[in-house]
Design a protein around this motif. Structure first.
Motif, PDB file in Angstrom:
ATOM      1  N   MET A   1       0.847  -1.155   0.000  1.00  0.00           N
ATOM      2  CA  MET A   1       0.000   0.000   0.000  1.00  0.00           C
ATOM      3  C   MET A   1       0.904   1.232   0.000  1.00  0.00           C
ATOM      4  N   THR A   2       0.485   2.283  -0.706  1.00  0.00           N
ATOM      5  CA  THR A   2       1.232   3.534  -0.656  1.00  0.00           C
ATOM      6  C   THR A   2       0.364   4.627  -0.058  1.00  0.00           C
ATOM      7  N   VAL A   3       1.015   5.525   0.630  1.00  0.00           N
ATOM      8  CA  VAL A   3       0.381   6.729   1.157  1.00  0.00           C
ATOM      9  C   VAL A   3       1.115   7.895   0.507  1.00  0.00           C
ATOM     10  N   GLU A   4       0.372   8.710  -0.216  1.00  0.00           N
ATOM     11  CA  GLU A   4       0.975   9.814  -0.966  1.00  0.00           C
ATOM     12  C   GLU A   4       0.338  11.126  -0.562  1.00  0.00           C
ATOM     13  N   TRP A   5       1.111  12.189  -0.668  1.00  0.00           N
ATOM     14  CA  TRP A   5       0.557  13.512  -0.446  1.00  0.00           C
ATOM     15  C   TRP A   5       1.186  14.480  -1.427  1.00  0.00           C
ATOM     16  N   GLN A   6       0.415  15.500  -1.754  1.00  0.00           N
ATOM     17  CA  GLN A   6       0.849  16.520  -2.709  1.00  0.00           C
ATOM     18  C   GLN A   6       1.341  17.747  -1.948  1.00  0.00           C
ATOM     19  N   GLY A   7       1.905  18.680  -2.644  1.00  0.00           N
ATOM     20  CA  GLY A   7       2.378  19.905  -2.026  1.00  0.00           C
ATOM     21  C   GLY A   7       3.700  20.321  -2.622  1.00  0.00           C
ATOM     22  N   ILE A   8       4.331  21.269  -1.974  1.00  0.00           N
ATOM     23  CA  ILE A   8       5.622  21.750  -2.456  1.00  0.00           C
ATOM     24  C   ILE A   8       6.646  20.622  -2.477  1.00  0.00           C
ATOM     25  N   HIS A   9       6.611  19.768  -1.472  1.00  0.00           N
ATOM     26  CA  HIS A   9       7.511  18.620  -1.394  1.00  0.00           C
ATOM     27  C   HIS A   9       6.679  17.352  -1.278  1.00  0.00           C
ATOM     28  N   PRO A  10       6.130  16.851  -2.402  1.00  0.00           N
ATOM     29  CA  PRO A  10       5.312  15.642  -2.335  1.00  0.00           C
ATOM     30  C   PRO A  10       6.146  14.455  -1.891  1.00  0.00           C
ATOM     31  N   GLY A  11       5.510  13.486  -1.305  1.00  0.00           N
ATOM     32  CA  GLY A  11       6.227  12.317  -0.829  1.00  0.00           C
ATOM     33  C   GLY A  11       5.358  11.086  -0.853  1.00  0.00           C
ATOM     34  N   THR A  12       5.998   9.951  -0.719  1.00  0.00           N
ATOM     35  CA  THR A  12       5.310   8.666  -0.717  1.00  0.00           C
ATOM     36  C   THR A  12       5.928   7.774   0.341  1.00  0.00           C
ATOM     37  N   HIS A  13       5.063   7.132   1.109  1.00  0.00           N
ATOM     38  CA  HIS A  13       5.478   6.069   2.020  1.00  0.00           C
ATOM     39  C   HIS A  13       4.928   4.768   1.461  1.00  0.00           C
ATOM     40  N   VAL A  14       5.731   3.717   1.454  1.00  0.00           N
ATOM     41  CA  VAL A  14       5.286   2.389   1.055  1.00  0.00           C
ATOM     42  C   VAL A  14       5.103   1.589   2.343  1.00  0.00           C
ATOM     43  N   LEU A  15       3.899   1.058   2.544  1.00  0.00           N
ATOM     44  CA  LEU A  15       3.568   0.296   3.743  1.00  0.00           C
ATOM     45  C   LEU A  15       3.387  -1.171   3.377  1.00  0.00           C
ATOM     46  N   THR A  18       0.923  -8.287   5.764  1.00  0.00           N
ATOM     47  CA  THR A  18       0.776  -9.688   5.384  1.00  0.00           C
ATOM     48  C   THR A  18      -0.292 -10.310   6.268  1.00  0.00           C
ATOM     49  N   ASN A  19      -1.195 -11.028   5.646  1.00  0.00           N
ATOM     50  CA  ASN A  19      -2.301 -11.673   6.364  1.00  0.00           C
ATOM     51  C   ASN A  19      -3.005 -10.709   7.308  1.00  0.00           C
ATOM     52  N   GLY A  20      -3.183  -9.475   6.884  1.00  0.00           N
ATOM     53  CA  GLY A  20      -3.870  -8.476   7.684  1.00  0.00           C
ATOM     54  C   GLY A  20      -3.031  -7.826   8.765  1.00  0.00           C
ATOM     55  N   ALA A  21      -1.774  -8.224   8.907  1.00  0.00           N
ATOM     56  CA  ALA A  21      -0.890  -7.657   9.934  1.00  0.00           C
ATOM     57  C   ALA A  21       0.035  -6.620   9.300  1.00  0.00           C
ATOM     58  N   TYR A  22       0.149  -5.472   9.950  1.00  0.00           N
ATOM     59  CA  TYR A  22       1.031  -4.400   9.495  1.00  0.00           C
ATOM     60  C   TYR A  22       2.472  -4.751   9.829  1.00  0.00           C
ATOM     61  N   LEU A  23       3.362  -4.694   8.831  1.00  0.00           N
ATOM     62  CA  LEU A  23       4.774  -5.021   9.028  1.00  0.00           C
ATOM     63  C   LEU A  23       5.667  -3.795   9.135  1.00  0.00           C
ATOM     64  N   GLY A  24       5.214  -2.656   8.610  1.00  0.00           N
ATOM     65  CA  GLY A  24       6.017  -1.446   8.676  1.00  0.00           C
ATOM     66  C   GLY A  24       6.139  -0.790   7.317  1.00  0.00           C
ATOM     67  N   PHE A  69      11.780  -5.411  -2.305  1.00  0.00           N
ATOM     68  CA  PHE A  69      11.435  -5.814  -0.941  1.00  0.00           C
ATOM     69  C   PHE A  69      10.822  -7.210  -1.013  1.00  0.00           C
ATOM     70  N   THR A  70      11.360  -8.136  -0.210  1.00  0.00           N
ATOM     71  CA  THR A  70      10.913  -9.523  -0.233  1.00  0.00           C
ATOM     72  C   THR A  70      10.381  -9.914   1.138  1.00  0.00           C
ATOM     73  N   LEU A  71       9.179 -10.498   1.134  1.00  0.00           N
ATOM     74  CA  LEU A  71       8.579 -11.002   2.366  1.00  0.00           C
ATOM     75  C   LEU A  71       9.292 -12.282   2.756  1.00  0.00           C
ATOM     76  N   ASN A  72       9.771 -12.336   4.006  1.00  0.00           N
ATOM     77  CA  ASN A  72      10.457 -13.491   4.547  1.00  0.00           C
ATOM     78  C   ASN A  72       9.768 -13.829   5.868  1.00  0.00           C
ATOM     79  N   GLY A  73       8.731 -14.635   5.799  1.00  0.00           N
ATOM     80  CA  GLY A  73       7.951 -14.939   6.999  1.00  0.00           C
ATOM     81  C   GLY A  73       7.120 -13.741   7.406  1.00  0.00           C
TER      82      GLY A  73
END
Length: 85
Positions: A1-15, A18-24, A69-73
């Motif tokens: 999933m990505t979270v993006e925002w616009q503005g003077i300095h736009p940015g993106t976080h990639v989240l 796995t199986n409904g659990a947030y990994l970071g 990025f590779t899921l390992n467990g």
């Protein structure tokens, strides 16, 4: 999933989940000019670009660099070069 925002300095976080659990997030801080360019069941490829000192913010010439990025467990392993700070 990505979270993006616009503005003077736009940015993106990639989240990652796995199986409904947030990994970071892919990185500790968000980066601009970030794009998910591929994915499989266990991998996500993210392309990073960045402006060089002489570049206008609209037209970054740094990169591109691809990090896979590779899921390992229940953890994520990154392979590739991240943008410079």
């Amino acid at each position: 999933m990505t979270v993006e925002w616009q503005g003077i300095h736009p940015g993106t976080h990639v989240l990652f989940f796995t199986n409904g659990a947030y990994l970071g997030t892919a990185t500790a801080k968000p980066y601009g000019y970030t794009q998910v360019i591929g994915k499989t069941r266990d991998t996500v490829s993210v392309q990073y670009r960045w402006p060089n000192p002489e570049d206008a913010l609209c037209c970054p010439q740094g990169g591109p660099s691809v990090v896979t990025f590779t899921l390992n467990g229940t953890s994520i392993q990154a392979q590739g070069q991240f943008p410079p700070d």
